[in-house]
Scaffold this active site. Structure first.
Site, PDB file in Angstrom:
ATOM      1  N   GLY A  18      43.012  47.452  34.199  1.00 22.98           N
ATOM      2  CA  GLY A  18      43.356  48.647  33.890  1.00 22.98           C
ATOM      3  C   GLY A  18      42.387  49.322  32.751  1.00 22.98           C
ATOM      4  O   GLY A  18      41.523  48.501  32.272  1.00 22.98           O
ATOM      5  N   TYR A  44      46.775  36.670  48.115  1.00 23.40           N
ATOM      6  CA  TYR A  44      47.345  38.039  47.508  1.00 23.40           C
ATOM      7  C   TYR A  44      48.625  38.313  48.018  1.00 23.40           C
ATOM      8  O   TYR A  44      49.871  38.471  47.466  1.00 23.40           O
ATOM      9  CB  TYR A  44      46.390  39.044  47.698  1.00 23.40           C
ATOM     10  CG  TYR A  44      47.049  40.310  47.032  1.00 23.40           C
ATOM     11  CD1 TYR A  44      47.294  40.553  45.934  1.00 23.40           C
ATOM     12  CD2 TYR A  44      46.931  41.543  47.902  1.00 23.40           C
ATOM     13  CE1 TYR A  44      48.021  41.416  45.042  1.00 23.40           C
ATOM     14  CE2 TYR A  44      47.474  42.602  47.183  1.00 23.40           C
ATOM     15  CZ  TYR A  44      47.791  42.826  46.186  1.00 23.40           C
ATOM     16  OH  TYR A  44      48.453  44.076  45.352  1.00 23.40           O
TER      17      TYR A  44
END
Ligand code: UDP
Length: 344
Positions: free
Chosen positions: A42, A155
């Site tokens: 982020g 993932y």
């Protein structure tokens, strides 16, 4: 200090691409929004414009910090859990980080949410459909993944554990949990650093570089505007009918990666270049070179979105051209309008 007693939400990973758009949309709907983000992928810039908003606050921390999470969850009445290791490039390069972040972090979220009986919306991914070839993918389809020797699949598995655990918390402990699987979500603020194709292609085109198409470019994807994704997530959060269920969120219009590259070239070319053959500006790169030896890609990926439509009436709205226009505009802005001459 604003009051966080009513309509207060916590967004984990709220400084990320999707989280920051969600934060903005929830503030516009008069929610009090708290973001927790460790700024690993982020970016502070994503939420910088929100920091002056009286109903916004931000904690730079990891969601595995149980003390901080306890305090933040105790002050909110809903959690949007978006913090995760994402991006195929990142996952292939850092599989340990991916598995640990996605599983350990989510466990803390559920455990803390249960203490306060707080509803959780959990971001999952279309990756969980793996190599399935029954198109379109619907939520209860069987899953076909590759072997554990190919780190890409870690993932999908880490996100499947998040899903299993969330559904188990719902069934066994009565915690309201909603799982949403995002399909290729794109838009302003997404970075190409972790592999995402549209910001990469647009950046390459604007920098005058060749566009890197992996494999033969015949693989297809359906791209969803982040604005549509956020609308879907909020609609699910407001419906108790969604609790304990899994939802696809995606667009259904398919495009091959090669045609996407051509479209990006056309849309970024100056007028005098529009009639040149866009294929001259495309460079094909084998998967082994782009990612890692033995990398496996999905050939097609299309969502069945009938469940979310039937439950909350959501469907996507934005066409690919509009998405590309928004991304091109955003990348031009952030690169300060410095656009290079295309390579031939
Ligand atoms: N891709 C590509 N060139 C790039 C980046 C990605 O051809 O520079 C391809 C990638 O191999 C995949 C598709 O674009 O087939 C979408 O990739 P992305 O990482 O955006 O999302 P995925 O669908 O793989 O999760």
């Amino acid at each position: 200090m604003p009051s966080f007693n009513s309509r207060s939400v916590l967004i984990t990973g709220g400084a990320g691409f999707i989280g920051s758009h969600l934060a903005e949309a929830l503030l516009a709907k008069n929610y009090h929004v708290t973001v927790i983000d460790d700024l690993s992928t982020g970016r502070f810039e994503n939420i910088a414009p929100l920091t002056d908003h009286p109903n916004f606050r931000f904690a730079i921390d990891t969601i595995t910090n149980e003390v901080v999470m306890d305090r933040l969850v105790s002050e909110c009445d809903m959690i949007f859990h978006l913090a995760a290791a994402v991006g195929v490039m990142l996952i292939v390069e850092q599989p340990v980080h991916t598995i640990q972040t996605n599983i350990a972090g989510t466990e803390v979220v559920y455990k803390t949410a249960l203490r306060y009986k707080t509803k959780v919306l959990v971001a999952s991914t279309s990756e969980v459909y793996g190599k399935g070839n029954q198109i379109p993918f619907s939520e209860d389809d069987d899953v076909v993944l590759g072997p554990t020797s190919r780190s890409r699949w870690s993932y999908a598995v880490s996100k499947m554990v998040d899903e299993f655990l969330g559904l188990a918390y719902y069934r066994e402990k009565g915690l309201p949990v909603v799982v949403f699987r995002l399909f290729n979500t794109v838009g302003p603020r997404q970075t190409g650093r972790y592999g995402m194709v549209i910001p990469r292609f647009v950046q390459q085109a604007l920098d005058g570089e060749k566009i890197t198409v992996y494999g033969d470019g015949n693989q297809t994807r359906c791209f969803l505007h982040v604005r549509d994704a956020v609308r879907a997530i909020i609609a699910l959060s407001e419906s108790s009918e969604a609790d304990g269920r899994v939802f696809n969120i995606g667009d259904t219009q398919e495009i091959s990666i090669l045609n996407l590259a051509r479209k990006v070239i056309q849309m970024t070319s100056p007028e005098e270049d529009k009639y040149q053959d866009p294929d001259e500006r495309i460079q094909f790169i084998p998967y082994d070179q782009a990612y890692a030896e033995g990398f496996e890609d999905m050939h097609r990926r299309v969502p069945d979105v009938s469940r979310i439509y039937e439950t909350v009436g959501w469907e996507s709205d934005c066409q690919l051209e509009n998405i590309l226009n928004d991304v091109i505009f955003d990348i031009k802005q952030t690169s300060g309008g410095k656009i290079a001459v295309p390579v031939r």
